[in-house]
Design an enzyme around this catalytic site. Sequence first.
Site, short mmCIF file in Angstrom:
data_model
loop_
_atom_site.label_atom_id
_atom_site.label_comp_id
_atom_site.label_asym_id
_atom_site.label_seq_id
_atom_site.Cartn_x
_atom_site.Cartn_y
_atom_site.Cartn_z
NE ARG A 58 -2.58 3.82 0.28
CZ ARG A 58 -3.08 5.03 0.50
NH1 ARG A 58 -4.11 5.47 -0.19
NH2 ARG A 58 -2.56 5.81 1.43
CB CYS A 65 2.72 11.38 -5.95
SG CYS A 65 1.35 11.17 -7.08
CG HIS A 98 3.93 9.08 -0.72
ND1 HIS A 98 3.70 8.40 0.46
CD2 HIS A 98 2.71 9.49 -1.17
CE1 HIS A 98 2.39 8.39 0.69
NE2 HIS A 98 1.77 9.04 -0.27
CB CYS A 103 -2.71 8.72 -3.55
SG CYS A 103 -1.84 7.96 -2.20
#
Lengths: 305, 157
Positions: free
Chosen positions: A262, A219, A223, A266
């Site tokens: 969401r 992740c 991000h 992802c």
Amino acid sequence: MLLKIAKSSVILGLAISTLSAGSFNEQAEKDRKALVKYFEDKFEDVTKNKDKFFPYSTEDEIKNVFDSGVKHQSFGLGSYSFNKKSRAQYTEFKDGILPYEESIEKGEKLYKKAFKNGKSIASCFPDPVIGHQYPVFNETKKEVITLTSAINDCVRANGEKELNTKDGDMAKIEAYIAFKTAEAGKEIDIKITSKEAQDAYERGKKYYYSQRGYINVSCASCHVQGAGQRVRNEYMSPLLGSTTHFPVYRLVWQDLGTLEKRMSGCITDQGQKPPKDESKEMKELLYFMAYMSNGMKIDGPDLRK
Amino acid sequence: MKNIYTLALSLGLGLILTGCTAGPSTPAVKASDAYALDVTKVCNPKNSSAQAVLDIAKKFNPIAVKHGVEFMRFGMPATVYIDETQKAINWSAEGALTGAKARDVILVDKEGKATKNTLSINDAAERACKFAVTALITDHEASTEWKLAVPGDEYQY
């Protein structure tokens, strides 16, 4: 004399327990502050930081897309915090009729709607200003409870059919709760008050930073390190502030969706089967993510591409 | 007659207690068995067969599922790749006897419904195998490398 000893023992006991409670979030606080510093450093001066943080960005992007000097609270806007062009579109949208306004009203009705037994979601959560406290670590059950699982726990406890955790009525109820929480001016306030809670936070952190799936990315690849980089035509949003505005109405969904929806998306994009929305893995992942946004204003529901 | 019953009962009980009914024991597969594998080599059907490669996938994918790291592509998890590839292999094997035409592997969507897309048996077996083995290798690597990405920990900028 005995009374004095007893009083002193109680005060000492309270002091020790307060100190211990404080120390359980020591690492999490260190992580949060380092994350805030990282993002503020990264976007302090985009032109100066091009080689270090934005090696693949074009000169045009550096000059015309990015903003510099982005500060902590602003990251709640996601990629709109540093992307001038997207922020202009977002502001324009926000000035118009918001596609989630009706969902807030429907969410309020669902929140108050009586179950077959006469109770309601409002019976479980008499004050809807709770969005800033979730996910919470339940010290009795020794597990993380997300807002989604708390609502479903309430629904199940009252003998009703559990709600879809990704959109629909769940997203509408959460929209109402987020709206009331934002209206009350609340900031995210996640607590870590035990060793078990600390362990849950650490597992969530590990999940976030671990590469996975056939794409072999974490992740964080997108991000944290990748925030601000462009993938096709989209600029990736920062972890900091990523939970402040859910549920969101995404233009690609043409619908309002939960944070779980969401995150499942992802993880699927990473090339891995996502954990179930009410699984331990998902709840602990959200616990970590929310802690990273501690102290940031609740701003949901909101709009995203 | 009573003696025969007693003998049969004793024999049965003896077999159960000694574990003879379980057949020859096979060593349990561990995630660590996957770490040293050369994925491109062991998952290439040309080096063995589609069935052999699929068997490797069947061996390791359950561990990936247990670890919560099962790979998935376009809504189709490795488990489904394995199942659909096995179906196509079986169909083709039966077809060889009955004269029916061999078929490719049908790809399914996230609801498990068949799509219009297909993959050759060899390609599907290779993908299933690579997914199963690589999921464990990635998980293993991540367990030691994840802190390299954490600001304030091992990530330096």
